[in-house]
Motif scaffolding. Structure first.
Motif, PDB file in Angstrom:
ATOM      1  N   UNK A 154       0.841  -1.193   0.000  1.00  0.00           N
ATOM      2  CA  UNK A 154       0.000   0.000   0.000  1.00  0.00           C
ATOM      3  C   UNK A 154       0.871   1.236   0.000  1.00  0.00           C
ATOM      4  N   UNK A 155       0.298   2.382  -0.350  1.00  0.00           N
ATOM      5  CA  UNK A 155       1.017   3.655  -0.278  1.00  0.00           C
ATOM      6  C   UNK A 155      -0.031   4.754  -0.237  1.00  0.00           C
ATOM      7  N   UNK A 156       0.287   5.795   0.508  1.00  0.00           N
ATOM      8  CA  UNK A 156      -0.682   6.873   0.713  1.00  0.00           C
ATOM      9  C   UNK A 156      -0.360   8.060  -0.186  1.00  0.00           C
ATOM     10  N   UNK A 157      -1.310   8.457  -1.030  1.00  0.00           N
ATOM     11  CA  UNK A 157      -1.174   9.690  -1.831  1.00  0.00           C
ATOM     12  C   UNK A 157      -2.536  10.032  -2.411  1.00  0.00           C
ATOM     13  N   UNK A 158      -2.910  11.310  -2.364  1.00  0.00           N
ATOM     14  CA  UNK A 158      -4.167  11.683  -3.018  1.00  0.00           C
ATOM     15  C   UNK A 158      -4.061  11.476  -4.527  1.00  0.00           C
ATOM     16  N   UNK A 159      -5.186  11.249  -5.177  1.00  0.00           N
ATOM     17  CA  UNK A 159      -5.187  10.927  -6.611  1.00  0.00           C
ATOM     18  C   UNK A 159      -4.405  11.972  -7.419  1.00  0.00           C
ATOM     19  N   UNK A 160      -4.567  13.241  -7.061  1.00  0.00           N
ATOM     20  CA  UNK A 160      -3.906  14.310  -7.815  1.00  0.00           C
ATOM     21  C   UNK A 160      -2.385  14.195  -7.777  1.00  0.00           C
ATOM     22  N   UNK A 181     -14.189   3.385   1.846  1.00  0.00           N
ATOM     23  CA  UNK A 181     -13.180   4.206   1.172  1.00  0.00           C
ATOM     24  C   UNK A 181     -12.303   4.948   2.171  1.00  0.00           C
ATOM     25  N   UNK A 182     -11.050   5.165   1.782  1.00  0.00           N
ATOM     26  CA  UNK A 182     -10.128   5.947   2.613  1.00  0.00           C
ATOM     27  C   UNK A 182      -9.404   6.932   1.708  1.00  0.00           C
ATOM     28  N   UNK A 183      -9.479   8.215   2.064  1.00  0.00           N
ATOM     29  CA  UNK A 183      -8.794   9.234   1.257  1.00  0.00           C
ATOM     30  C   UNK A 183      -7.303   8.922   1.205  1.00  0.00           C
ATOM     31  N   UNK A 184      -6.709   9.064   0.026  1.00  0.00           N
ATOM     32  CA  UNK A 184      -5.274   8.823  -0.115  1.00  0.00           C
ATOM     33  C   UNK A 184      -4.959   7.370  -0.437  1.00  0.00           C
ATOM     34  N   UNK A 239      -5.693   3.598  -5.034  1.00  0.00           N
ATOM     35  CA  UNK A 239      -5.247   2.374  -5.710  1.00  0.00           C
ATOM     36  C   UNK A 239      -5.532   1.149  -4.849  1.00  0.00           C
ATOM     37  N   UNK A 240      -5.232   1.268  -3.555  1.00  0.00           N
ATOM     38  CA  UNK A 240      -5.427   0.153  -2.631  1.00  0.00           C
ATOM     39  C   UNK A 240      -6.916  -0.207  -2.529  1.00  0.00           C
ATOM     40  N   UNK A 241      -7.754   0.822  -2.309  1.00  0.00           N
ATOM     41  CA  UNK A 241      -9.202   0.574  -2.180  1.00  0.00           C
ATOM     42  C   UNK A 241      -9.763  -0.055  -3.460  1.00  0.00           C
ATOM     43  N   UNK A 242      -9.362   0.491  -4.606  1.00  0.00           N
ATOM     44  CA  UNK A 242      -9.879  -0.024  -5.879  1.00  0.00           C
ATOM     45  C   UNK A 242      -9.410  -1.462  -6.107  1.00  0.00           C
ATOM     46  N   UNK A 243      -8.146  -1.727  -5.803  1.00  0.00           N
ATOM     47  CA  UNK A 243      -7.620  -3.084  -5.987  1.00  0.00           C
ATOM     48  C   UNK A 243      -8.331  -4.072  -5.061  1.00  0.00           C
ATOM     49  N   UNK A 294     -10.817   7.096   9.816  1.00  0.00           N
ATOM     50  CA  UNK A 294     -10.031   8.303  10.096  1.00  0.00           C
ATOM     51  C   UNK A 294      -9.607   9.039   8.824  1.00  0.00           C
ATOM     52  N   UNK A 295      -9.432  10.371   8.956  1.00  0.00           N
ATOM     53  CA  UNK A 295      -9.047  11.183   7.792  1.00  0.00           C
ATOM     54  C   UNK A 295      -7.529  11.135   7.634  1.00  0.00           C
ATOM     55  N   UNK A 296      -7.083  10.216   6.800  1.00  0.00           N
ATOM     56  CA  UNK A 296      -5.651   9.936   6.695  1.00  0.00           C
ATOM     57  C   UNK A 296      -4.862  11.127   6.146  1.00  0.00           C
ATOM     58  N   UNK A 297      -5.351  11.721   5.066  1.00  0.00           N
ATOM     59  CA  UNK A 297      -4.604  12.802   4.408  1.00  0.00           C
ATOM     60  C   UNK A 297      -4.427  13.978   5.380  1.00  0.00           C
TER      61      UNK A 297
END
Ligand SMILES: NC(=O)c1ccc[n+]([C@@H]2O[C@H](COP(=O)([O-])OP(=O)(O)OC[C@H]3O[C@@H](n4cnc5c(N)ncnc54)[C@H](O)[C@@H]3O)[C@@H](O)[C@H]2O)c1
Length: 262
Positions: free
Chosen positions: A91-97, A143-146, A149-153, A247-250
């Motif tokens: 996994x890795x955390x990053x907003x779509x943008x 769903x989790x912000x950031x 890719x992980x959520x979709x996968x 929780x709001x990760x971003x």
């Protein structure tokens, strides 16, 4: 404690965390276990820890040839496969943008394509009574912000599980998934080892983060004959986390970055 005596189990992502705990429990329950992981050194160490009836197969689950060879080695050592547990994940955390396409591809490749390839090659060596358990995530549904890719996968893994159950049911092979909430492993360290931990716990009715053993116990149920009329399903193992707020990760990590810059 011999619920899997005489069974041949293949576990991917078996060098660490949830996969390792499942390999350990299944071995203790009498199964022959092949541990697959791309961390060659760790997976060899883990298999040596188990001793007899355990085989290490270093392989990348996104590389079809390597994965097929690992599963064939399991068949050569222990005979036809009865159980496949697909736990390799990243996994890795990053907003779509800000999410690089290469990072999106890497996560989807391991978490979704890796499970597809694992089902394909495990099922090839299975017959009546076989059971495949895919490790999805609560993030398949929540769903989790950031975590796009992980959520979709992981949502893909849940649907893949249903299709595989339809296709393999006629052969008596069952396919199910587990959707764990936050579990204490190296993968979740950024969350469990930070102030976010408190926020997660506050949103888990049972009041604690999960342990790999919580997930392994559910995997044992799905792998064993006790679940012989269960297929195409996803079992949520999360202390009730799905009933509350994610929780709001971003926001949390951005706050941390601002703090460090000061
Ligand atoms: N820890 C959690 O909170 C949590 C929650 C829900 C779901 N999950 C899922 O559980 C599974 C296991 O995660 P974990 O927390 O035990 O993580 P972990 O990092 O402890 O273990 C994952 C293992 O997968 C291996 N791996 C990664 N990419 C691979 C590849 N391409 N080929 C072969 N092996 C590879 C790693 O080397 C590692 O040993 C993952 O699918 C993860 O998404 C974890």
């Amino acid at each position: 404690m011999n619920r899997l005596a005489g069974r041949n189990a293949v576990v991917t992502g078996a060098a660490s965390g949830i996969g390792w705990e499942i390999a350990r429990l299944f071995h203790a329950e009498g199964a022959d276990v092949t541990l697959i992981d791309f961390n060659a050194e760790s997976v060899r160490k883990r298999a040596a820890e188990l001793g007899e009836r355990a085989l290490a197969q270093p392989a990348d689950v996104t590389d079809e040839d390597q994965l097929a060879a690992g599963i064939e080695a399991a068949v050569a050592a222990f005979g036809p496969v009865h159980i496949g547990v697909n736990s390799a994940g990243v996994g890795a955390l990053a907003p779509i943008a800000e999410l690089a396409a290469s990072e999106w591809r890497r996560i989807v490749e391991v978490c979704l394509t890796g499970v597809f390839l694992s089902i394909k090659h495990e099922a090839r060596h299975m017959s009546e009574g076989g059971s495949i358990v895919n490790i999805a995530s609560l993030n398949a549904r929540q769903p989790a912000e950031g975590f796009a890719a992980y959520c979709a996968a992981k949502a893909g893994v849940e649907m893949l599980t249903k299709v595989a159950a339809m296709e393999l049911g006629a052969r008596g092979v069952r396919v199910n998934a587990l959707a764990p909430g936050l579990v204490d492993t190296p993968l979740s360290k950024a969350f469990t080892g930070s102030p976010l931990r408190r926020e997660f716990v506050a949103n888990i009715p049972l009041g604690r983060i999960g342990e790999p053993a919580d997930v392994a116990a559910a995997a044992l149920f799905l792998a064993s004959a006790e679940s012989s009329w269960v297929t195409g399903d996803t079992l949520v193992v999360d202390g009730g986390q799905h009933t509350k707020r994610y929780p709001e990760l971003i926001k949390h990590f951005r706050r941390g970055e601002r703090g460090r810059r000061r």
